[in-house]
Design a protein around this motif. Structure first.
Motif, mmCIF file in Angstrom:
data_model
loop_
_atom_site.group_PDB
_atom_site.id
_atom_site.type_symbol
_atom_site.label_atom_id
_atom_site.label_comp_id
_atom_site.label_asym_id
_atom_site.label_seq_id
_atom_site.Cartn_x
_atom_site.Cartn_y
_atom_site.Cartn_z
ATOM 1 N N ILE A 16 5.246 2.834 0.074
ATOM 2 C CA ILE A 16 5.879 3.781 -0.851
ATOM 3 C C ILE A 16 6.494 4.937 -0.082
ATOM 4 O O ILE A 16 7.631 5.338 -0.336
ATOM 5 C CB ILE A 16 4.851 4.308 -1.881
ATOM 6 N N GLU A 17 5.734 5.448 0.891
ATOM 7 C CA GLU A 17 6.243 6.566 1.682
ATOM 8 C C GLU A 17 7.540 6.171 2.397
ATOM 9 O O GLU A 17 8.490 6.944 2.461
ATOM 10 C CB GLU A 17 5.212 7.029 2.717
ATOM 11 N N GLU A 18 7.572 4.925 2.891
ATOM 12 C CA GLU A 18 8.773 4.469 3.593
ATOM 13 C C GLU A 18 9.958 4.344 2.634
ATOM 14 O O GLU A 18 11.096 4.632 2.967
ATOM 15 C CB GLU A 18 8.514 3.122 4.278
ATOM 16 N N TYR A 19 9.655 3.884 1.412
ATOM 17 C CA TYR A 19 10.703 3.702 0.402
ATOM 18 C C TYR A 19 11.223 5.053 -0.066
ATOM 19 O O TYR A 19 12.367 5.188 -0.497
ATOM 20 C CB TYR A 19 10.089 2.932 -0.776
ATOM 21 N N GLU A 33 -5.529 3.982 -2.901
ATOM 22 C CA GLU A 33 -5.845 5.191 -2.142
ATOM 23 C C GLU A 33 -5.877 6.419 -3.036
ATOM 24 O O GLU A 33 -5.263 7.445 -2.760
ATOM 25 C CB GLU A 33 -4.856 5.397 -0.984
ATOM 26 N N THR A 34 -6.546 6.269 -4.145
ATOM 27 C CA THR A 34 -6.711 7.422 -5.027
ATOM 28 C C THR A 34 -8.060 7.348 -5.713
ATOM 29 O O THR A 34 -8.641 6.262 -5.836
ATOM 30 C CB THR A 34 -5.615 7.478 -6.108
ATOM 31 N N GLY A 51 -12.638 6.867 5.027
ATOM 32 C CA GLY A 51 -11.418 7.492 4.528
ATOM 33 C C GLY A 51 -11.046 6.985 3.152
ATOM 34 O O GLY A 51 -11.665 6.059 2.621
ATOM 35 N N GLY A 52 -9.996 7.586 2.602
ATOM 36 C CA GLY A 52 -9.545 7.228 1.270
ATOM 37 C C GLY A 52 -9.049 5.795 1.169
ATOM 38 O O GLY A 52 -8.949 5.236 0.075
ATOM 39 N N ASP A 53 -8.724 5.191 2.312
ATOM 40 C CA ASP A 53 -8.272 3.798 2.310
ATOM 41 C C ASP A 53 -9.412 2.822 2.526
ATOM 42 O O ASP A 53 -9.182 1.631 2.721
ATOM 43 C CB ASP A 53 -7.200 3.612 3.399
ATOM 44 N N ASN A 104 0.837 -1.199 0.000
ATOM 45 C CA ASN A 104 0.000 0.000 0.000
ATOM 46 C C ASN A 104 0.872 1.249 0.000
ATOM 47 O O ASN A 104 2.093 1.187 -0.100
ATOM 48 C CB ASN A 104 -0.918 -0.003 1.233
ATOM 49 N N LYS A 105 0.182 2.382 0.113
ATOM 50 C CA LYS A 105 0.877 3.665 0.036
ATOM 51 C C LYS A 105 1.950 3.838 1.109
ATOM 52 O O LYS A 105 2.953 4.508 0.889
ATOM 53 C CB LYS A 105 -0.142 4.800 0.169
#
Length: 1083
Positions: A110-113, A188-189, A354-356, A106-107
RNA sequence: GGGCCAAUAGCUCAAUUAGGUUGAGCGCCACUCUGAUAAGGUGGAGGCUCUCGGUUCAAAUCCGAGUUGGCCCA
């Protein structure tokens, strides 16, 4: 290539194509061709960019082959063609592929990467895929500007997207909106409606009873999304619909339920009621204003609390005869229609998700659960609350994310829109400015689509895309979409937004120091940039564009506009685009929307819309299900020219194409025929030193024979037909015409007819004329074929022209019709003669007489004057083709003796005359046999079915001859109409037998020469022993003929030669041959 | 669920803008021919023109309702 050089005996596509690729490379064939047309009139083609995930499949291959054939055609017509290929490289599909590669869920992963690292990974992936596609397209022989493709990830292209968006903003068509959208909870989009793919799935199907507040009874609603019940705000009915109140009984308890009249039986059946009774009949209008209690009021304490909520309202989306109950549970925080109606009614938009896809704190008891996981608990709670009438499941189609296949949810979030609904009229008008092939695609399908199109949600809460060039004041929450922000319920554009249109403008206005020449426009760079003006600091909206927006600006992105404004004014809009029918919702649409929003015009003038490539059995191809034909396999089996010819032989207008290996094989056969036609005259031309520059067709005009003039006339009409078909965007019909010309007219007829002229050893005017003719035919044929089969055309062209013409056939002009050689009458004449010849061949076979044996006469009984004319004008040719000593013509007003007649009925005459007995009369006429072809005799024969006052007229019937004994006859016709009969008199004379046997001997000697692989000119000694004395005598009468034909200088005993026993018409012969060359050489 | 397109020989498609005895190419089978030929020629088998209604003397064709497939939309 040297002119008339040695060529392969066999057409070998792979070796040939390899040679041609090398040759192109050597002489820069593509570059020279482009340069050759640089002074021509501009033709602006725009390539619909393929998406860079995965390899080229048969559909892409068809698409690019079609583009190639039209671009080559336009070039040959003299245009300076824009042929920049493009690649669509941003977007969610690549993100999900990269996520898979990196093992992300999930997103958060990506944020962690790291966003920048992730963007870099996406870029690498897209470039990698691009390389593969690019190699494939080049390998298919497609000629586009591969050195300089446009890429949607390049700064100048992203700038083109920014510019287009900023122009739309200037026109007031950009707004931030609080809308119900389709959300992929995994990605999440938001995703666009056209990214939603519908699949059949099993979902809950529940009927819920809402207790009425100020009166007895309950209203019943139906839903497949129990998770939207917490956000229920009102119930909708059809004002004009019929409803009933039903007193229903189950387990001894009674309930009063309100549902649509049309649905009450099915609803009560679902609820398993024992018995019921209609106690009230009402219209929808009477239900309006009834109030009810929220069935999950306790579980969701923060539920909507507004004036007028939980009441019944009218809405257009209710159908009292559809699924459900005729009363619709409405949650403006979720459904799109609910949202629109809720806003009209002034309700707050409550969306506790929420978006998720996870419930927020607003959802009370359900907070923290993923909505679909909460369904069961919600159903149980409804049951506990006594609100559940029935619960089951239903199989229906439900929207899924086009990339990760997750079920979508409808939620209300903040998104950015291009409000194309504000310019709907303009869009529809602009459609009129484009020409479509086929027409219905525009007038029905595309127009319908545009009429229905909602505002375009262009924002995505993702990473790999063109960032929105929008900056808003920092202290305001304009960031990534958040659920439920009722304060923005009016959804209008932010007056204070700044939209940047170019890199230069960006550099000028941002607080940071950047170089417009080198700045990268991806999120990693631009997220950092701020703008401070009039004391307010603006920061960028973190969203990226919907990937469809990228491709939508291709018409100016291709030109690197606005960075490079040197060609835009001259070229825009595109003259021609060509894509498959799925692009009505895709590129055809996005370009129209963007072009209209930004510039007020449609960005393309002509559309050619083709179909999809299907499997041989008609199924759609699908890579994920491994149902596909790989173009590489097609090439391995048959070569590039064959694959292209097959693909291009399919109708490009709207219809799908079924792939067929048989069809491929057929095309290979056609090309082999062309190859054989091409290589047949080469040795002779070489031997005689024929120079097409010295001896042109015009020089030998006086020596042309009829058949030469005919094939030249056919060439003119073939060119006319092909050009017309191309202009009608039916390159398949053009190809059919060319194949028919090459295979039918040139190979089967012309070459058969001229071969003897070419065998002549002495120089002759007739031979020169034949050379010049076939040279012109081949030279123009390869030009006509070049757009389809660029490889074989190149090799043939090179061999024919040597260094005398262009370095590549693709620089040639499209062959023009030469009025001098046009001759409709001759074409028609020969068409008649060929029909007669065909009939004669048939009759010969019936009479058991081979073509090799002459027949004393052929009688042609003509039905009309046109046949008479044709035969009279070309008697010798006909006699020659039919190997007849004499042609006898029976004109239409005469009769040939010993014939019987029958009649063929013409239903278009019989119908009106006899009404429902027409069929009966027809059968009687068809069966009648008469000696005299007169109406009187015919009427007598069918008198049984005629009534007293009825008669058969001339128009109703045509008489057909019946073959007499000893003579075989076959009818011939043209375009399905009978034109007469060819009778073959197969009787034998000594002279005929003499020639027949001699020809039999010749043919066998020739076969033996071939077995020894002798050169055509090679001299031999012949030894002939025939058992039958009579036949031996007959053969010896034709000794001179035999010796000449088989090039036998000596007739003598052959000791060591090639010897064979033959059986000819039950006569045994022994033939031996020996080449003389060896003996001569040793002397 | 709605819109558009398609459905005719084993396969690919025709059937002359406006009804009149369904055709071609490829494939298959048999025979035949061969100095450009992995060709060519002749014949044959193979069709309730997707189904059911309607209009008409007559429908592959026009109208209506379905079925199947493809695309699009919900």
């Amino acid at each position: 290539m040297s002119r008339f050089g040695e060529v392969d005996d066999q057409y070998d596509p792979h070796e040939l194509e390899r040679r041609v690729f090398e040759y192109w490379d050597e002489v820069d064939a593509y570059e020279q061709t482009v340069e050759h047309r640089s002074d021509g009139e501009s033709f602006f083609f725009v390539d619909g960019p393929p998406y860079t995930s995965g390899a080229a499949h048969m559909g892409t291959t068809w698409n690019k082959s079609l583009k190639d054939v039209y671009l080559r055609f336009f070039r040959m017509q003299g245009y300076d063609v824009t042929d920049r290929p493009g690649y669509d490289m941003h977007g969610l599909p690549i993100e999900t592929r990269v996520e898979e590669r990196l093992g992300f869920e999930n997103k958060k992963d990506i944020e962690e990467y790291g966003e920048e690292n992730f963007i870099e990974a996406c870029k690498d992936y897209a470039e990698e895929q691009l390389e593969g596609l690019q190699e494939d397209f080049q390998d298919f022989g497609v000629w586009m500007d591969w050195e300089d493709p446009y890429k949607t990830v390049s700064p100048e292209y992203m700038e083109a997207a920014w510019w287009g968006f900023s122009k739309a903003a200037e026109r007031g068509l950009v707004e931030k909106g609080h809308r119900s959208i389709s959300q992929c909870p995994r990605c999440e989009t938001a995703i666009a409606n056209n990214e939603v793919e519908y699949e059949d799935v099993e979902d809950p199907s529940i009927y819920v009873k809402f207790d009425l507040a100020d009166r007895a009874g309950k209203i019943v609603i139906w839903t497949t999304t129990p998770w939207t019940i917490p956000a229920n705000t009102f119930v909708a009915v059809d004002e004009e619909g019929d409803y009933v109140g039903v007193r229903a009984e189950k387990d001894g308890e009674e309930e009063l339920l309100y549902v649509a009249e049309a649905k009450h039986e099915s609803v009560l059946r679902e609820g398993r009621y024992d018995d019921y009774e209609i106690v009230e009949e009402l219209t929808g209008e009477e239900l309006l204003g009834w109030s009810y209690e929220h069935p999950l009021a306790e579980e969701v304490p923060d539920h909507v609390d507004a004036e007028g909520a939980f009441e019944v309202y009218a809405a257009e989306y209710v159908d009292t005869h559809g699924d459900g109950t005729g009363l619709v549970h409405s949650a403006p925080g979720h459904g799109e229609e609910d949202f629109e109606r809720g806003r009209e009614l002034g309700f707050p938009i409550f969306c506790p998700v929420g978006g998720d896809g996870v419930y927020t704190e607003d959802a009370g008891k359900y907070a923290g659960q993923f909505v679909k996981d909460a369904d069961d608990e919600i159903i149980a709670d409804l049951d506990d609350n006594g609100a559940l009438l029935a619960s089951g499941t239903v199989d229906h189609s439900y929207g899924h994310c086009w990339r990760c296949d997750t079920g979508i949810i409808q939620i209300v979030t903040d998104q950015w829109f291009i409000t194309i609904t504000d310019v709907k009229d303009e869009l529809l008008e602009n459609i009129e400015d484009s020409e479509w092939h086929p027409e219905w695609a525009r007038d029905n399908r595309f127009q319908d689509f545009v009429e229905e199109a909602p505002d375009w949600n262009v924002s995505r809460q993702r990473y790999w895309g063109t960032p929105l060039p929008v900056w808003t004041p920092e202290d305001r929450d304009d960031g990534a979409a958040t659920a439920a922000s009722p304060e923005h319920a009016d959804g209008r554009a932010d007056e204070e937004m700044i939209v940047i249109g170019t890199r230069e403008e960006l550099a000028e206005r941002v607080d940071q120091d950047i170089d417009p020449e080198t700045v990268d426009l991806h999120k990693g760079t631009v997220d950092e940039l701020t703008i401070t003006e009039d004391g307010t600091t603006y920061s960028r909206v973190p969203d990226v564009f919907d990937v469809w927006l990228d491709a939508s600006v291709a018409s100016w992105g291709t030109l690197n506009y606005p960075e490079d404004d040197s060609r835009f004014d001259e070229l825009w809009p595109a003259d021609f685009i060509l894509e498959a029918h799925d692009q009505t919702r895709g590129w055809f649409w996005s370009q129209l929307g963007m072009g209209t929003a930004a510039l007020g015009d449609i960005p393309y003038e002509e559309v050619l819309m083709h179909g999809h490539a299907l499997m041989p059995d008609g199924r759609a191809m699908s890579k994920s299900k491994d149902i596909l034909i790989d173009p590489h396999e097609a090439i391995d089996r048959h070569g590039r020219d064959v694959m292209r010819m097959f693909l291009l032989s399919n109708n490009p207008q709207g219809d799908d194409m079924r792939f067929s290996w048989d069809g491929m094989q057929t095309m290979e056969n056609h090309l082999r025929t062309l190859w054989n036609v091409f290589r047949f005259p080469l040795p002779y031309m070489r031997l005689d030193g024929f120079d097409p520059q010295e001896v042109t067709l015009e020089d030998v005009d006086g020596d042309l024979e009829l058949i030469d003039e005919w094939v030249l006339a056919r060439l003119q009409s073939t060119k006319a037909e092909m050009t017309a078909a191309f202009e009608d965007r039916r390159q398949d019909k053009a190809l059919d015409a060319l194949i028919e010309f090459v295979v039918d007219d040139v190979s089967r007829f012309y070459v058969q007819a001229v071969r003897e002229r070419m065998w002549e050893e002495d120089d002759s005017a007739s031979k020169e004329a034949a050379y010049a003719t076939i040279y012109r035919v081949l030279r123009e044929t390869v030009a006509l074929l070049a757009p389809y089969a660029p490889f074989i055309s190149e090799e043939i062209y090179g061999t024919l022209t040597g260094d005398e013409e262009h370095p590549t056939v693709h620089m040639c002009d499209w062959p023009e019709i030469d009025a001098y050689w046009e001759d409709e009458q001759l074409e028609a004449d020969v068409a008649h003669l060929r029909a007669i010849e065909e009939a004669g061949a048939n009759a010969r076979q019936q009479a058991g007489r081979k073509l090799r044996w002459p027949v004393p006469r052929v009688v042609v009984a003509a039905d009309d004057e046109r046949v008479v004319e044709a035969v009279e004008r070309h008697t010798d040719l006909l006699a020659d083709r039919l190997n007849a000593r004499e042609i006898e013509l029976v004109s239409p007003d005469e009769r040939w003796g010993e014939l019987q007649y029958s009649a063929e009925a013409d239903m278009s005459e019989l119908g009106p005359a006899f009404g429902d007995r027409a069929g009966q009369v027809m059968n009687a006429l068809n069966e009648a046999r008469i000696d005299d072809p007169s109406l009187g005799a015919l009427e007598e024969a069918v008198s049984d079915v005629l009534e007293d006052d009825e008669s058969i007229t001339d128009e109703m019937v045509s008489f057909v001859t019946q073959t007499p004994d000893g003579v075989a006859g076959t009818a011939f016709g043209l375009n399905g109409d009978d034109r007469g009969v060819a009778y073959v008199d197969a009787s034998l004379t000594d002279d005929i037998e003499s020639e027949g046997y001699a020809r039999e001997v010749i043919r066998r000697v020739q076969e033996m020469r071939k077995e020894l692989d002798l050169d055509v000119e090679e001299r031999i000694a012949l030894d002939l022993e025939i058992d039958d004395d009579r036949v031996a005598d007959l053969v010896s009468e034709r000794e001179a003929l035999i010796r000449e034909e088989v090039r036998a200088d000596e007739l003598r005993t052959v000791e060591d030669g090639h010897r064979k026993e033959w059986d000819v018409e039950d006569v045994s012969m022994e033939i031996a041959i020996e080449p003389l060359a060896a003996a001569e050489a040793s002397e």
